[in-house]
Scaffold this motif. Structure first.
Motif, PDB file in Angstrom:
ATOM      1  N   ARG A   1       0.847  -1.188   0.000  1.00 46.58           N
ATOM      2  CA  ARG A   1       0.000   0.000   0.000  1.00 46.58           C
ATOM      3  C   ARG A   1       0.888   1.245   0.000  1.00 46.58           C
ATOM      4  O   ARG A   1       1.820   1.368   0.806  1.00 46.58           O
ATOM      5  N   ARG A   2       0.607   2.179  -0.898  1.00 49.96           N
ATOM      6  CA  ARG A   2       1.471   3.352  -1.047  1.00 49.96           C
ATOM      7  C   ARG A   2       1.446   4.263   0.182  1.00 49.96           C
ATOM      8  O   ARG A   2       2.451   4.904   0.514  1.00 49.96           O
ATOM      9  N   SER A   3       0.335   4.314   0.875  1.00 51.41           N
ATOM     10  CA  SER A   3       0.207   5.257   1.989  1.00 51.41           C
ATOM     11  C   SER A   3       1.186   4.967   3.122  1.00 51.41           C
ATOM     12  O   SER A   3       1.702   5.884   3.760  1.00 51.41           O
ATOM     13  N   ASP A   4       1.461   3.704   3.375  1.00 50.25           N
ATOM     14  CA  ASP A   4       2.386   3.363   4.464  1.00 50.25           C
ATOM     15  C   ASP A   4       3.388   2.261   4.086  1.00 50.25           C
ATOM     16  O   ASP A   4       4.194   1.842   4.903  1.00 50.25           O
ATOM     17  N   TRP A   5       3.316   1.776   2.826  1.00 47.50           N
ATOM     18  CA  TRP A   5       4.209   0.735   2.296  1.00 47.50           C
ATOM     19  C   TRP A   5       4.139  -0.565   3.084  1.00 47.50           C
ATOM     20  O   TRP A   5       5.092  -1.320   3.152  1.00 47.50           O
ATOM     21  N   LYS A   6       2.971  -0.834   3.638  1.00 48.64           N
ATOM     22  CA  LYS A   6       2.730  -2.110   4.307  1.00 48.64           C
ATOM     23  C   LYS A   6       2.266  -3.152   3.287  1.00 48.64           C
ATOM     24  O   LYS A   6       1.564  -2.824   2.324  1.00 48.64           O
ATOM     25  N   VAL A   7       2.655  -4.410   3.504  1.00 50.25           N
ATOM     26  CA  VAL A   7       2.204  -5.512   2.655  1.00 50.25           C
ATOM     27  C   VAL A   7       0.763  -5.841   3.029  1.00 50.25           C
ATOM     28  O   VAL A   7       0.473  -6.154   4.188  1.00 50.25           O
ATOM     29  N   THR A   8      -0.143  -5.756   2.068  1.00 53.64           N
ATOM     30  CA  THR A   8      -1.567  -6.009   2.327  1.00 53.64           C
ATOM     31  C   THR A   8      -2.011  -7.397   1.876  1.00 53.64           C
ATOM     32  O   THR A   8      -3.074  -7.861   2.276  1.00 53.64           O
ATOM     33  N   HIS A   9      -1.215  -8.034   1.023  1.00 55.04           N
ATOM     34  CA  HIS A   9      -1.607  -9.359   0.518  1.00 55.04           C
ATOM     35  C   HIS A   9      -0.355 -10.077   0.030  1.00 55.04           C
ATOM     36  O   HIS A   9       0.496  -9.486  -0.626  1.00 55.04           O
ATOM     37  N   THR A  10      -0.256 -11.369   0.350  1.00 58.23           N
ATOM     38  CA  THR A  10       0.843 -12.206  -0.142  1.00 58.23           C
ATOM     39  C   THR A  10       0.268 -13.516  -0.652  1.00 58.23           C
ATOM     40  O   THR A  10      -0.624 -14.090  -0.019  1.00 58.23           O
ATOM     41  N   GLN A  11       0.756 -13.982  -1.776  1.00 59.52           N
ATOM     42  CA  GLN A  11       0.249 -15.218  -2.369  1.00 59.52           C
ATOM     43  C   GLN A  11       1.404 -16.074  -2.872  1.00 59.52           C
ATOM     44  O   GLN A  11       2.211 -15.621  -3.698  1.00 59.52           O
ATOM     45  N   ASP A  12       1.501 -17.302  -2.374  1.00 51.59           N
ATOM     46  CA  ASP A  12       2.528 -18.224  -2.864  1.00 51.59           C
ATOM     47  C   ASP A  12       2.190 -18.677  -4.276  1.00 51.59           C
ATOM     48  O   ASP A  12       1.015 -18.747  -4.664  1.00 51.59           O
ATOM     49  N   LEU A  13       3.235 -19.014  -5.037  1.00 48.93           N
ATOM     50  CA  LEU A  13       3.059 -19.480  -6.410  1.00 48.93           C
ATOM     51  C   LEU A  13       3.329 -20.975  -6.514  1.00 48.93           C
ATOM     52  O   LEU A  13       4.179 -21.514  -5.798  1.00 48.93           O
ATOM     53  N   GLU A  14       2.609 -21.628  -7.404  1.00 50.27           N
ATOM     54  CA  GLU A  14       2.691 -23.087  -7.521  1.00 50.27           C
ATOM     55  C   GLU A  14       4.067 -23.552  -7.982  1.00 50.27           C
ATOM     56  O   GLU A  14       4.668 -24.452  -7.402  1.00 50.27           O
ATOM     57  N   PHE A  15       4.589 -22.941  -9.048  1.00 49.95           N
ATOM     58  CA  PHE A  15       5.851 -23.406  -9.616  1.00 49.95           C
ATOM     59  C   PHE A  15       7.066 -22.658  -9.079  1.00 49.95           C
ATOM     60  O   PHE A  15       8.199 -23.069  -9.285  1.00 49.95           O
ATOM     61  N   GLN A  16       6.804 -21.541  -8.395  1.00 42.63           N
ATOM     62  CA  GLN A  16       7.858 -20.723  -7.787  1.00 42.63           C
ATOM     63  C   GLN A  16       8.943 -20.350  -8.798  1.00 42.63           C
ATOM     64  O   GLN A  16      10.135 -20.467  -8.543  1.00 42.63           O
ATOM     65  N   ARG A  17       8.481 -19.897  -9.971  1.00 41.24           N
ATOM     66  CA  ARG A  17       9.396 -19.421 -11.015  1.00 41.24           C
ATOM     67  C   ARG A  17       8.859 -18.112 -11.602  1.00 41.24           C
ATOM     68  O   ARG A  17       8.837 -17.910 -12.806  1.00 41.24           O
ATOM     69  N   ALA A  18       8.410 -17.215 -10.723  1.00 41.30           N
ATOM     70  CA  ALA A  18       7.809 -15.964 -11.183  1.00 41.30           C
ATOM     71  C   ALA A  18       8.810 -15.147 -11.984  1.00 41.30           C
ATOM     72  O   ALA A  18       9.954 -14.985 -11.590  1.00 41.30           O
ATOM     73  N   ASN A  19       8.362 -14.624 -13.131  1.00 46.61           N
ATOM     74  CA  ASN A  19       9.257 -13.805 -13.941  1.00 46.61           C
ATOM     75  C   ASN A  19       8.603 -12.549 -14.492  1.00 46.61           C
ATOM     76  O   ASN A  19       9.225 -11.824 -15.246  1.00 46.61           O
ATOM     77  N   ASP A  20       7.352 -12.259 -14.090  1.00 45.29           N
ATOM     78  CA  ASP A  20       6.745 -10.990 -14.485  1.00 45.29           C
ATOM     79  C   ASP A  20       5.409 -10.815 -13.761  1.00 45.29           C
ATOM     80  O   ASP A  20       4.804 -11.789 -13.294  1.00 45.29           O
ATOM     81  N   VAL A  21       4.961  -9.553 -13.702  1.00 42.75           N
ATOM     82  CA  VAL A  21       3.680  -9.231 -13.073  1.00 42.75           C
ATOM     83  C   VAL A  21       3.154  -7.958 -13.733  1.00 42.75           C
ATOM     84  O   VAL A  21       3.929  -7.076 -14.098  1.00 42.75           O
ATOM     85  N   ALA A  22       1.822  -7.883 -13.919  1.00 48.48           N
ATOM     86  CA  ALA A  22       1.243  -6.703 -14.569  1.00 48.48           C
ATOM     87  C   ALA A  22      -0.233  -6.582 -14.215  1.00 48.48           C
ATOM     88  O   ALA A  22      -0.962  -7.588 -14.180  1.00 48.48           O
ATOM     89  N   TRP A  23      -0.676  -5.337 -13.974  1.00 49.74           N
ATOM     90  CA  TRP A  23      -2.085  -5.057 -13.735  1.00 49.74           C
ATOM     91  C   TRP A  23      -2.821  -4.915 -15.063  1.00 49.74           C
ATOM     92  O   TRP A  23      -2.250  -4.468 -16.060  1.00 49.74           O
ATOM     93  N   SER A  24      -4.112  -5.251 -15.048  1.00 49.92           N
ATOM     94  CA  SER A  24      -4.963  -4.960 -16.206  1.00 49.92           C
ATOM     95  C   SER A  24      -5.183  -3.448 -16.260  1.00 49.92           C
ATOM     96  O   SER A  24      -5.012  -2.749 -15.247  1.00 49.92           O
ATOM     97  N   PRO A  25      -5.550  -2.903 -17.437  1.00 50.28           N
ATOM     98  CA  PRO A  25      -5.714  -1.439 -17.546  1.00 50.28           C
ATOM     99  C   PRO A  25      -6.681  -0.850 -16.530  1.00 50.28           C
ATOM    100  O   PRO A  25      -6.481   0.277 -16.069  1.00 50.28           O
ATOM    101  N   GLY A  26      -7.724  -1.601 -16.183  1.00 53.32           N
ATOM    102  CA  GLY A  26      -8.691  -1.096 -15.212  1.00 53.32           C
ATOM    103  C   GLY A  26      -8.324  -1.382 -13.770  1.00 53.32           C
ATOM    104  O   GLY A  26      -8.965  -0.861 -12.847  1.00 53.32           O
ATOM    105  N   GLY A  27      -7.324  -2.218 -13.561  1.00 54.52           N
ATOM    106  CA  GLY A  27      -6.881  -2.535 -12.210  1.00 54.52           C
ATOM    107  C   GLY A  27      -7.683  -3.602 -11.500  1.00 54.52           C
ATOM    108  O   GLY A  27      -7.476  -3.855 -10.310  1.00 54.52           O
ATOM    109  N   GLU A  28      -8.589  -4.289 -12.234  1.00 54.35           N
ATOM    110  CA  GLU A  28      -9.400  -5.313 -11.576  1.00 54.35           C
ATOM    111  C   GLU A  28      -8.667  -6.654 -11.452  1.00 54.35           C
ATOM    112  O   GLU A  28      -8.989  -7.474 -10.598  1.00 54.35           O
ATOM    113  N   ARG A  29      -7.709  -6.900 -12.341  1.00 55.71           N
ATOM    114  CA  ARG A  29      -7.013  -8.178 -12.366  1.00 55.71           C
ATOM    115  C   ARG A  29      -5.496  -7.959 -12.347  1.00 55.71           C
ATOM    116  O   ARG A  29      -4.984  -6.949 -12.830  1.00 55.71           O
TER     117      ARG A  29
END
Length: 371
Positions: free
Chosen positions: A315-343
């Motif tokens: 969260r930008r207001s206080d830089w606290k982590v609000t959500h954490t999610q483990d990944l199945e394959f644990q080989r994350a190499n990118d992340v991106a929001w949808s234009p509307g921010g819903e996904r």
């Protein structure tokens, strides 16, 4: 007089004898040479015959392999072994000068592995590239060393040498590509003039580039443990921000006030105008890859971070982590929001999962790339 005649006769006979001997020797040599040519030709014909037989046997073996892998390929598809099936299909792409053994069954399996509309093949110069990006108007696709026309797949521009990262300016008029350590430069392509210009300053591979929302500045980072902010009008470095480790990603906040960077196991956020550190944290979710990718929510109030094993939201207001999610394959190499921010889309190895940040389950999983 008689004696002189006898001597002359003897000399003539000797000369004729030598001539006959020479002619006989020449005839023998010609015959030997002809025999040797016949033997050489016989060996050549035998070698050609053996080569043709070896080629026939090899083609039969490859045909048998094709049939066997067609059968096992259907089994791979049923069991979900996408990567193994794709390797088998690629192994039967025809090579110049060799017969094409593929049939309708190959095309069907290929369509199951590759439902994409078009495949764009990069030049050798951009073989290091890991990302492709759309121009804002959707007309072009860029991937550090190459730019294509999306509708036709036509190559519009080739940039060299080896590329690693790329980005489009918000107005789509400029394209930036970062290069590996044999060049360490950043190449700027102007879509209107077709000019290519260079930004020089990094001393090792450039791993990330990002245009500011105004399009007037560019941020870059890489293996030399620094983030640079460039003035694109002058092509000069405005600011150098030292980092504790190599930089894997940079991203401007939507308002342009903040610049965030994924730095191996760290996240750092600066005030872009001053270079002052606004937030800094060590990420406990990194793994062997140690590559941290970031994406601002369109509202600018959240920052998504993926780092090998998991993704999280800050969260930008206080830089606290609000959500954490483990990944199945644990080989994350990118992340991106949808234009509307819903996904939120997270690339995890060969899988891309779409998340509703409010839930603990992905809303959709996309599978396509084999590696």
């Amino acid at each position: 007089l008689v004696a002189a005649s006898v001597v002359a006769a003897v000399l003539l006979l000797n000369e004729r004898s030598r001539t006959l001997a020479a002619l006989a020797g020449e005839h023998d040599q010609r015959r030997i040479a002809e025999d040797q040519r016949d033997i050489a030709e016989a060996y050549k014909q035998a070698a050609l015959k053996n080569e043709a037989e070896a080629l026939r046997q090899r083609n039969n073996a490859l045909r048998s392999q094709y049939v066997a892998e067609d059968v096992s390929g259907h089994s791979d598809k049923q069991q979900g072994y996408q990567q193994r099936l794709n390797r088998k299909l690629l192994g039967h792409l025809p090579v110049a000068g060799q017969p094409d053994r593929r049939g309708g069954e190959w095309s069907w399996l290929w369509s199951q592995c590759h439902p994409e509309v078009r495949t764009l093949y990069a030049s050798a110069s951009s073989i290091s590239s890991t990302r492709a990006t759309w121009s804002p108007d959707g007309e072009l696709i860029g991937s550090s060393g190459d730019i294509w026309r999306a509708a036709t797949g036509e190559a519009v521009q080739r940039i060299s040498p080896s590329g690693t990262c790329s980005a489009w300016s918000p107005d789509g008029r400029k394209f930036a590509g970062g290069m590996v350590s044999d060049d360490s430069g950043i190449y700027l392509w102007d879509a209107e003039t077709n000019e290519i210009r260079e930004l020089r300053g990094h001393t090792e591979s450039v791993w990330c580039v990002a245009f500011s929302p105004s399009g007037k500045r560019l941020a870059s980072g890489g293996m030399d443990k620094e983030v640079r902010i460039w003035d694109l009008a002058t092509r000069n470095t405005l600011r150098i921000l030292p980092t504790p480790e190599f930089v894997s990603d940079v991203a401007w906040s939507p308002d342009g006030d903040l610049l965030a960077a994924g730095i191996k196991k760290h996240l750092v956020v600066w005030q872009s105008a001053t270079g002052n550190v606004v937030a800094e944290s060590e990420l406990p979710m990194t793994g062997q890859g140690n590559s941290t990718q970031i994406s601002w929510h369109p509202s600018g109030e959240q920052l998504a971070v993926s780092a090998t094993k998991a993704w999280c939201l800050l969260r930008r207001s206080d830089w606290k982590v609000t959500h954490t999610q483990d990944l199945e394959f644990q080989r994350a190499n990118d992340v991106a929001w949808s234009p509307g921010g819903e996904r939120l889309a997270v690339a995890d190895g060969e899988v891309v999962s779409l998340w509703d940040p409010a839930k603990d389950e992905p809303v959709r999983v996309l599978q396509g790339h084999s590696h």
